[in-house]
Write a protein that holds these residues in place. Structure first.
Motif, mmCIF file in Angstrom:
data_model
loop_
_atom_site.group_PDB
_atom_site.id
_atom_site.type_symbol
_atom_site.label_atom_id
_atom_site.label_comp_id
_atom_site.label_asym_id
_atom_site.label_seq_id
_atom_site.Cartn_x
_atom_site.Cartn_y
_atom_site.Cartn_z
ATOM 1 N N PHE A 177 14.467 17.623 48.157
ATOM 2 C CA PHE A 177 15.709 18.739 47.871
ATOM 3 C C PHE A 177 16.420 17.778 47.652
ATOM 4 C CE2 PHE A 177 17.948 21.989 51.013
ATOM 5 C CZ PHE A 177 18.948 20.938 50.864
ATOM 6 N N VAL B 64 22.087 21.255 41.024
ATOM 7 C CA VAL B 64 23.353 22.633 41.900
ATOM 8 C C VAL B 64 24.214 21.913 40.994
ATOM 9 C CG1 VAL B 64 25.016 22.930 42.892
ATOM 10 C CG2 VAL B 64 22.328 23.525 44.268
ATOM 11 N N LEU B 65 24.306 19.901 40.965
ATOM 12 C CA LEU B 65 25.303 19.066 40.452
ATOM 13 C C LEU B 65 25.423 18.986 38.764
ATOM 14 C CD1 LEU B 65 24.679 15.991 42.180
ATOM 15 C CD2 LEU B 65 26.556 17.856 42.417
ATOM 16 N N GLU C 37 24.618 21.941 37.436
ATOM 17 C CA GLU C 37 25.278 23.610 37.191
ATOM 18 C C GLU C 37 24.218 24.663 36.721
ATOM 19 O OE1 GLU C 37 28.716 24.666 35.669
ATOM 20 O OE2 GLU C 37 29.901 22.577 36.011
ATOM 21 N N ALA C 38 22.645 23.880 37.805
ATOM 22 C CA ALA C 38 21.412 25.136 37.650
ATOM 23 C C ALA C 38 21.313 25.620 38.495
ATOM 24 C CB ALA C 38 20.134 24.024 36.517
ATOM 25 N N GLY C 39 21.662 26.203 38.976
ATOM 26 C CA GLY C 39 21.586 26.804 40.689
ATOM 27 C C GLY C 39 20.208 27.704 40.636
ATOM 28 N N PHE C 40 19.755 28.295 39.347
ATOM 29 C CA PHE C 40 19.039 29.001 39.699
ATOM 30 C C PHE C 40 17.180 27.939 39.454
ATOM 31 C CE2 PHE C 40 15.693 32.005 38.780
ATOM 32 C CZ PHE C 40 14.883 32.040 37.953
ATOM 33 N N ALA D 182 17.278 26.596 42.611
ATOM 34 C CA ALA D 182 16.688 27.523 44.357
ATOM 35 C C ALA D 182 14.884 27.956 43.806
ATOM 36 C CB ALA D 182 17.051 29.044 43.883
ATOM 37 N N VAL D 183 14.753 27.903 42.781
ATOM 38 C CA VAL D 183 12.977 27.736 42.529
ATOM 39 C C VAL D 183 12.743 26.953 43.211
ATOM 40 C CG1 VAL D 183 11.570 27.749 41.051
ATOM 41 C CG2 VAL D 183 13.579 29.100 40.264
ATOM 42 N N VAL E 222 13.363 25.022 45.448
ATOM 43 C CA VAL E 222 13.401 24.453 46.797
ATOM 44 C C VAL E 222 12.105 25.559 47.283
ATOM 45 C CG1 VAL E 222 14.329 25.537 49.103
ATOM 46 C CG2 VAL E 222 15.890 24.245 47.457
ATOM 47 N N VAL F 125 27.505 28.247 31.237
ATOM 48 C CA VAL F 125 26.286 28.720 31.595
ATOM 49 C C VAL F 125 26.216 29.767 32.889
ATOM 50 C CG1 VAL F 125 25.152 26.548 31.958
ATOM 51 C CG2 VAL F 125 26.636 27.203 34.046
#
Lengths: 169, 409, 118
Positions: A40, A47-48, A50-53, A56-57, A59, A125
């Motif tokens: 986690f 996330v920090l 800026e790679a949100g996808f 999520a992948v 997790v 991004v």
């Protein structure tokens, strides 16, 4: 010290601490749970960046699928409730020496980096997920590795089923 | 920004202006406003639970030809509050040998897993927690925490039945996650975006018309993910003795129940958002058109409660499914159907000419879905026919054997 | 873009506090009278027999395995679905090929009986 830097330090420290506890914990199930905390933390680092996808992948796949698989595997083969293992074995001095050498090498190499960036590089991004999708199937980008990845997944599935079924006979 | 037309955003801007004039730094004001938003959403969820538990008990009771709670307050509306007081004052038993930390954290994680979904659900075009760019996959990822909490509860109870129950629940949950994600991909495909608000705004025609098979698959798999009838084998009292939360009492058990009820309403809200057009409706307006944004919240709640009524209806009507039937249904029917569905929808959507317009596209996709549905039914009928023939052949074979038993005297 | 995640981060924090609050209230309010009989693990009202360790079926593990493979596949599908407008038909067909290869894997698992619940 900006908020971003502070956040990065806190998240990294938490991740490293969880990883350490995972390795030295004597109870196997607790170690699996601390592994989940580490994963986690890695998602938070994504996330920090800026790679949100990817967060999520991380997790979804690591915590949702692979950690569950690990816990299943551990529960199938061990008497979890009563068993605690020794954290070190008799050759601990050899591993400690090797780890010390590795740390010295790493510090020497990292110390040679000329300039330390104080903030993450700024990049646009906003369209990154769409670009990723295009890159996966575009013939001059990554479509061949992508299709090979599907074949590799198929091979993994078939192999796992063969091995698991042999165990059941 | 009238107070009447858009009270929520009006209040938000007022509070923000007050904070800013109090001299706080702009980043701090931003964080404070987000915090207020978080507290509002979380409180809304918890208040919703109090209402939906009462509603559920009344509706299911009426379906079963009885009255439901009617003592605590007029029509029993204070029943939930009475229950909360009861749970707060019950003794909390921890079985011997249970792992304290794991036992205590499991119910918290179960609630967190469901609560976090509400961060991305759009109540109206300008009332949403955060329109994050990974909306749909975030919803699925957060659901992964739920399976984890169940494993922790089962293991932390030091009870074989809890452990067995937890394993079976997790097997059910992970099996049904695959067709659920495949069905969720269809609105993402049709809207070309994973942001929840974008998906709602792309529903000029509701997605349930464009993709009824995907909607049906999503509905069924969500019911299985929540663990509601007909998929509630694992927590029914007559089955493996209340399953993974057998050793929980008092407030911790109440948290598990809260998580389950909230999850049931959450999937209704998700279904309404992804397939029924969310906050869309006459008079709401948009980013580009003026309207009455607060109506969006009203439409959204109406649609969610409608879907929740269908969920309760299914609970009151259908019997429980056995676990081997349940898993066979998932892996051998839903997953292939979902895979075929996404492939066909993708190819057809690519082939639709841009001149078709909104309703032309809707019509073509609806036709495709109907053809697919007919194909699936025919395939299932053929498989069933062949299975029946095989059984009849076996039966005929068994009867053709000479009857040697009982003739010797 | 990081802006969007502040809400989620704060929600995680509040999500930990909100359920913990009634737990705290309950801890203050409820009776605490443990005795050995109450603390026994439940086994339909009789004494527990044997350790808390049961022979788990390998079938659970096989289901989790097949789930991991298909989860990875669906993750590939998400960026492709988002980029749909910029794709041409044969790119869509490439993804359909990907899905077909993994569907073949599912059929293999089905035929080999890996999806039975025993």
């Amino acid at each position: 010290m900006t908020v971003g830097q502070l956040l990065f330090i806190v998240v990294s420290a938490a991740t490293l601490l969880s990883a350490l506890i995972t390795v030295i914990n004597r109870n196997l199930f607790h170690a699996a749970l601390w592994l989940i905390a580490t994963l986690f933390g890695v998602a938070a680092l994504f996330v920090l960046l800026e790679a949100g996808f990817l967060a999520a992948v991380q997790v979804l796949l690591y915590i949702g699928a692979i950690a569950t698989l690990i816990i299943f595997a551990v529960m199938l083969t061990r008497r979890l409730m009563t068993e605690t293992r020794e954290a070190v074995n008799s050759e601990w001095w050899l591993s400690a020496a090797l780890a010390g050498v590795l740390i010295v090498l790493l510090i020497a190499i990292i110390g040679r980096v000329p300039a330390w960036a104080s903030t993450a590089p700024q990049a646009d991004v906003s369209g990154s997920i769409a670009e990723l999708g295009q890159a996966l199937v575009s013939p001059d980008l990554y479509v061949l590795p992508f299709e090979l990845a599907s074949v590799m997944l198929l091979v993994a599935l078939i192999g796992a089923i063969i091995i698991a079924r042999e165990g059941r006979r | 920004m009238d107070l009447l037309k858009d009270p929520l955003v009006f209040l938000y801007l007022q509070i923000e202006a007050t904070l800013r004039s109090a001299g706080l730094a702009p980043e701090l004001v931003n964080v404070a406003m987000q915090l207020i938003g978080v507290v509002v959403v979380a409180t809304f969820c918890l208040l919703l639970i109090i209402f939906t538990t009462w509603l559920e008990r009344k509706v299911v009771a009426r379906m079963q030809d009885r009255l439901g709670p009617n003592r605590a307050g007029p029509f029993g509306i204070l029943q939930s509050i009475a229950d909360v007081i009861k749970f707060l004052t019950k003794e909390d038993l921890m079985p011997t040998g249970a792992d304290r930390w794991v036992f205590n954290i499991a119910p918290l994680m179960a609630v967190i897993a469901v609560l976090l979904i509400w961060a991305v659900i759009p109540f109206s075009w300008n009332v949403i927690g955060t329109n994050v760019n990974i909306g749909v996959i975030y919803v699925v990822a957060v659901g992964a925490f739920g399976t984890l909490s169940i494993l922790m509860a089962g293991w932390g109870s030091n009870n074989k039945y809890a452990l067995l129950g937890a394993f079976r629940v997790v097997a059910q949950l992970i099996s049904y996650e695959v067709p659920m994600i495949l069905a969720l991909l269809v609105p993402v495909l049709l809207a070309r975006s994973m942001r929840m608000n974008d998906i709602v705004m792309a529903q000029g025609v509701w997605f349930i018309v464009l993709a009824p098979i995907a909607a049906l698959i999503f509905f069924i798999t969500s019911l299985a993910e929540v663990g509601r009838t007909p998929f509630d084998l694992l927590e029914a009292e007559s089955e493996i003795v209340a399953g993974y939360h057998i050793e929980y009492s008092g407030m911790k058990w109440a948290l598990f129940m809260l998580a389950e009820f909230l999850h049931a309403f959450t999937i209704s809200a998700l279904f309404a958002t992804l397939f029924l057009g969310g906050w869309r409706g006459p008079g709401v307006g948009d980013l580009n058109r003026p309207g009455i944004p607060i109506l969006g919240v009203v439409y959204f709640l109406i649609k969610s409660f409608l879907v929740y009524f269908v969920v309760m209806w299914v609970r009151g009507t259908l019997p429980r499914i056995r676990i081997d039937h349940m898993l066979a249904f998932c892996w051998k029917f839903l997953t292939p159907v979902a895979l075929v569905n996404i492939s066909v929808m993708a190819v057809v959507d690519k082939l639709i000419p841009a001149t078709a317009g909104l309703w032309g596209r809707a019509g073509i996709l609806l036709l495709t879905n109907l053809v697919m549905g007919a194909g699936i039914l025919i395939a299932v009928a053929m498989v069933a026919h062949r299975a029946r023939q095989r059984e009849a052949a076996l039966l005929a074979q068994a009867e053709a054997l000479p009857a040697t038993v009982g003739t010797a005297r | 873009m990081l802006q969007e995640y502040i809400f989620i981060g704060l929600f995680l924090l509040i999500g930990v506090i909100f359920p913990a609050a009634p737990l705290l209230v309950s801890w203050l309010v409820r009776p605490k009278k443990p005795n050995p009989l109450k603390s026994e693990t439940y086994e339909c009202g009789i004494e527990t027999v044997g350790d808390t360790w049961v022979q788990f079926k390998a079938q659970y593990y096989i289901f989790a395995l097949v789930f991991v493979i298909f989860d990875v596949e669906t993750v590939f599908l998400f960026p492709w679905a988002v980029a749909f407008d910029q794709l041409r038909l044969f790119m869509v067909l490439e993804m359909v090929l990907f899905i077909a290869i993994l569907a073949a894997g599912l059929i293999y698992a089905w035929r080999k009986g890996a999806l039975e619940w025993m």
